[in-house]
Every structure is written in C-alpha cells, then in structure tokens.
Design an enzyme around this catalytic site. Structure first.
Site, mmCIF file in Angstrom:
data_model
loop_
_atom_site.group_PDB
_atom_site.id
_atom_site.type_symbol
_atom_site.label_atom_id
_atom_site.label_comp_id
_atom_site.label_asym_id
_atom_site.label_seq_id
_atom_site.Cartn_x
_atom_site.Cartn_y
_atom_site.Cartn_z
ATOM 1 N N TYR A 147 7.990 47.144 -33.564
ATOM 2 C CA TYR A 147 8.676 47.974 -32.580
ATOM 3 C C TYR A 147 8.651 49.417 -33.067
ATOM 4 O O TYR A 147 7.632 49.868 -33.579
ATOM 5 C CB TYR A 147 10.088 47.412 -32.329
ATOM 6 C CG TYR A 147 10.673 47.892 -31.028
ATOM 7 C CD1 TYR A 147 9.977 47.739 -29.815
ATOM 8 C CD2 TYR A 147 11.911 48.510 -30.988
ATOM 9 C CE1 TYR A 147 10.499 48.192 -28.623
ATOM 10 C CE2 TYR A 147 12.452 48.960 -29.792
ATOM 11 C CZ TYR A 147 11.745 48.809 -28.612
ATOM 12 O OH TYR A 147 12.260 49.264 -27.431
ATOM 13 N N LYS A 196 1.702 23.766 -14.677
ATOM 14 C CA LYS A 196 0.400 24.423 -14.674
ATOM 15 C C LYS A 196 0.254 25.287 -15.923
ATOM 16 O O LYS A 196 -0.804 25.318 -16.567
ATOM 17 C CB LYS A 196 0.278 25.289 -13.423
ATOM 18 C CG LYS A 196 -1.142 25.671 -13.075
ATOM 19 C CD LYS A 196 -1.809 24.531 -12.340
ATOM 20 C CE LYS A 196 -3.155 24.926 -11.806
ATOM 21 N NZ LYS A 196 -3.700 23.916 -10.898
ATOM 22 N N ASP A 221 -0.617 26.834 -4.819
ATOM 23 C CA ASP A 221 0.251 26.217 -3.818
ATOM 24 C C ASP A 221 0.753 27.218 -2.773
ATOM 25 O O ASP A 221 1.939 27.247 -2.436
ATOM 26 C CB ASP A 221 1.430 25.505 -4.498
ATOM 27 C CG ASP A 221 0.971 24.294 -5.297
ATOM 28 O OD1 ASP A 221 -0.186 23.865 -5.120
ATOM 29 O OD2 ASP A 221 1.763 23.773 -6.106
ATOM 30 N N ASP A 232 -6.093 25.881 -5.751
ATOM 31 C CA ASP A 232 -6.130 24.836 -4.726
ATOM 32 C C ASP A 232 -7.445 24.872 -3.957
ATOM 33 O O ASP A 232 -7.907 23.843 -3.464
ATOM 34 C CB ASP A 232 -4.972 25.013 -3.743
ATOM 35 C CG ASP A 232 -3.622 24.977 -4.439
ATOM 36 O OD1 ASP A 232 -3.450 24.126 -5.312
ATOM 37 O OD2 ASP A 232 -2.758 25.809 -4.124
ATOM 38 N N GLY A 284 -8.361 22.912 5.419
ATOM 39 C CA GLY A 284 -7.419 23.821 4.773
ATOM 40 C C GLY A 284 -8.068 24.514 3.590
ATOM 41 O O GLY A 284 -9.297 24.645 3.517
ATOM 42 N N ASN A 336 -3.099 13.221 -2.208
ATOM 43 C CA ASN A 336 -2.090 12.673 -3.110
ATOM 44 C C ASN A 336 -0.728 12.700 -2.420
ATOM 45 O O ASN A 336 -0.404 13.676 -1.751
ATOM 46 C CB ASN A 336 -2.022 13.507 -4.398
ATOM 47 C CG ASN A 336 -2.865 12.933 -5.507
ATOM 48 O OD1 ASN A 336 -2.892 11.726 -5.699
ATOM 49 N ND2 ASN A 336 -3.544 13.784 -6.236
ATOM 50 N N ASN A 393 -8.037 19.028 -11.063
ATOM 51 C CA ASN A 393 -8.321 20.447 -11.289
ATOM 52 C C ASN A 393 -8.197 20.878 -12.745
ATOM 53 O O ASN A 393 -8.743 21.920 -13.129
ATOM 54 C CB ASN A 393 -7.374 21.312 -10.450
ATOM 55 C CG ASN A 393 -7.673 21.250 -8.973
ATOM 56 O OD1 ASN A 393 -8.337 20.328 -8.509
ATOM 57 N ND2 ASN A 393 -7.190 22.218 -8.220
#
Length: 419
Positions: free
Chosen positions: A44, A99, A142, A167, A201, A294, A324
C-alpha cells in the site's frame, strides 16, 4: 439493538446442498504478506503510488501489476438462470458463484460474480462498460434472449477485453466438439450432415452459426422454435430469426419438428420442449441425437437410442454430457494469456477442435467428449485459443510456450476459494 433471524424450512435445512452453500462458495484472500511495516509500505502506501503512476503513463501495464490480467467478471441479470427462468439477481448469485469457482478450479482464472438489479439493455451495457477497467474479460451469463445478443454485440464493440456469453458460445463450442467426434466414430462426412436444431434462443442461434462456420452447409440445416420451422416466408420473424431464415433451410421446408426431422441425420435440442417419438421416426437411420435441455431432455435417452446411434444430454448422470465447463475455463485462460482484445470465431472453433482432440483416440459411442473433470481439457483449449488469437491478430501478448506454462495438475489443484 435487535437482529432479525431468517430460518430455513427444516426440510431444506437437512439438505446437504444448503450446508455446502452456507456463506457462499468462495472468498477473497491475499497473495502477498502483510505482517510488517515494510510489507505495508510495499503493498500500500507509499509503494503503491509508484505502480499507479506507471500504469497511468502506460495503461497496458495494468494486466501485469493488478489482478486484471487473470480476472473476469461473471455478469448476470438473473433473467434466464439454468432451467429456473427469470428468478432475479439475488437468486442467481449461487449459480454465478458456482461459475466463478469452476473458472478457478479448471482454468486457474479468478472470477467475480456480479448480479445486476436491472434487466434493461441500456442499463446492463452501461454498468458493464463502467466496470471494464477492473477486469481482463467479461463472461455474460444467464441473460435471456433476444436481449443477450445485443448486449454481447455492443459490449464486444465497446470494450478492448474479451466479452463472451457462455450460454450461447460455450454450448455451441462443446456441441461442435461432440459432433466432430460423433461423425468420426460413425464414419460420416461432417459437411454433408443434415441437422435440425430445436430451439432458437441464445444457444440455438449460436450453435447454428458455429456449425455453419465449421463447415456444415446452411442448406442442410433447419431451425425450429415454438411456432415450428423457421423459413424466409414465415411472417413475424424477429431480426435474429430473420437472419436464421436467410442462413438455413434453403429449400423452404415448412411445418413443425416432425416435418423438420424427415431425413435428418442430427437432432440438437436446446429448447426444453418435448419431442414425440413419431417425429424421431422420420430421421435417417444411425443418426445422432443431442437432447440438451436440463433437467428434462427433449427426448429421454432410452427413447433416443431407438432412433440414434449416438446420444448426448446436458446431464451428468447420463453418458456424453455436453457441459460448458469443457469450454469456458480454457477459452478465458487462452484469451487472458494472449491478452486478446476479443474472442473470434476462429478462437471458438479452435476451442472445439481442442476439446474433441483430447479424446480422439479413445472414442466410444458413450464417450464422444471428455469428462468435465478431465485435467487435459482446459490447458489444451487454452493453447489452441492463444494460437488462434495470434492468427486473427487480436493477441497483444504472445503467450509462453506450453513447457513454460503451469502444468494441468497445478491449475487443477489451485485453491478454489481464492479470487
């Protein structure tokens, strides 16, 4: 002073899943000692000021002297979480934490879950752009279609770091890897496959585009949504579906999934809608079915095996899981290693080929992709993605040769909780 106590339903409290999630699945820890005044003066003030001045003069140094060189943001608005739908940002946080720990465990990449309390396209774009300097990459997660397409496109244009909607592209990459190996096992020609995709989608659009990029003819591809086959004469198509109609189904076939599957070699389900046995009966013999919804696949595996030689799902309790996690840790590892400004189509295809190659000499009908726990995958994907980034001219740093990188074992034994 009074405190409120919120008690979990006793039936849920006895569930070991809740015990594991208590206080979350990750934490921040120091990477430097802070046990003396000298330590403080280096980490610092006053030492940190010298680093700040150097970065102010040469901003690219931030990747070397801050965590940004190895850190991505996992960003969601909670609008399309797993199979749960629009459950909002607070309920989405356990998934985003999950994730993040997968990034660390499999790719050695630090990740921070960020759940936004807005589902406005402009608001999401503004927030993520403002957060950009704190990260080396953005993993969108998502976010529902069709908003996800514009959000990713505009952030990719606005930021000089990789933006990746998992996705869409993570699913497409693993599907391509699995399809490559399935075709090799069956002795088919990849370019000649007749493919039907059930679902238009985020995943369905990305899979379509990725398969066309990889060599499947758009003329031989048909995409279905809840209204049936997408074709250029169908009224009321959105911008994304208009593009799909122009890139696929050149013969103009109409009808529903049953008509789409007549003569098809491959069915890829990313819709969640159930597909009747009568529709499957129209497929060409010895085909391929990937039923990826799923928790309930579009076609139960036992039924799928009656009409296909190779079957895959998105579930870990069946063979050939299209997961994934085979893609995104290695993709970001390679993108960060090469300091890539974006993730290109070549990088995605390279990732798929690397995943397929890991088990190319071990192929069986029930093992066309590696296990999600296979330690060979992420390093192989990272290497391929780094090379592709250099070939596409988006790399700002030539990644070290494989021999000088951390070994797969060291990546996989990294402390999961450390971000």
């Amino acid at each position: 002073m009074s405190f409120f106590s919120f008690e979990l339903d006793p039936a849920l409290a006895a569930d070991p899943v809740f015990d594991l999630h208590k206080r979350g699945k990750m934490e921040i820890s120091c990477t430097v000692p802070l046990s003396s005044r000298d330590d403080l003066s280096l980490a610092y003030t006053p030492g940190v000021a010298r680093v700040c001045e150097a970065i102010a003069e040469s901003p690219d140094l931030a990747a070397d002297y801050t965590w940004t060189g190895n850190t991505v943001a996992v960003v969601s608005d909670g609008s399309a979480v797993l199979g749960l739908g629009n459950i909002g940002p607070k309920a989405a946080m356990p998934v985003m934490e999950g994730k993040a720990v997968l990034f660390k465990q499999f790719g050695g990449v630090d990740a921070v879950p960020i759940c936004l309390d807005t589902q406005d396209v402009e608001g999401i774009i503004a927030v993520v752009k403002a957060l950009g300097p704190s990260f080396g990459g953005i993993n969108l997660e998502d976010i529902s279609a069709p908003r996800c397409f514009e959000i990713e496109r505009r952030l990719d244009e606005a930021l000089d770091i990789p933006v990746f909607h998992d996705d869409q592209h993570g699913t497409a990459i693993v599907v391509l890897a699995a399809l490559r190996n399935a075709v090799a096992l069956l002795g088919r020609r990849f370019a000649d496959l007749r493919v039907v995709i059930s679902g238009a989608g985020a995943a369905g659009v990305a899979i379509t585009n990725t398969l066309i990029t990889a060599g499947i003819q758009g003329a031989n591809m048909i995409v279905c949504d809840s209204q049936g086959i997408i074709h250029s004469e169908r009224p009321g198509l959105s911008g994304v579906k208009t593009a799909l109609a122009g890139a696929t189904n050149y013969s103009g076939r109409t009808g529903g999934i049953k008509e789409a599957l007549i003569g098809a070699d491959v069915l890829i389900g990313v819709s969640g809608g159930q597909i009747e046995e009568a529709a499957l009966a129209g497929m060409a013999p010895g085909g391929i079915i990937f039923a990826l919804a799923n928790p309930t696949p579009e076609v139960p595996p036992a039924l799928a095996h009656r009409y296909a030689a190779i079957v895959a799902t998105g579930r870990s309790d069946f063979p050939n899981q299209i997961n994934n996690v085979l893609a995104f840790p290695g993709i970001f590892r390679g993108a960060l290693d090469s300091r890539a400004t974006r993730i290109t189509e070549r990088m995605k295809v390279a990732a798929a080929e690397a995943i397929a190659e890991v088990v190319a000499d071990e192929l069986r009908a029930d093992a066309i992709v590696p296990s999600a726990l296979d330690p060979r995958v992420a390093p192989a994907v990272a290497e391929a993605v780094s090379r592709a980034a250099e070939q596409d001219g988006v790399a700002r740093f030539l990644a070290p040769a494989p021999s000088s990188r951390p070994s797969p074992a060291s990546l996989l034994t990294a402390e999961v909780a450390t971000i």
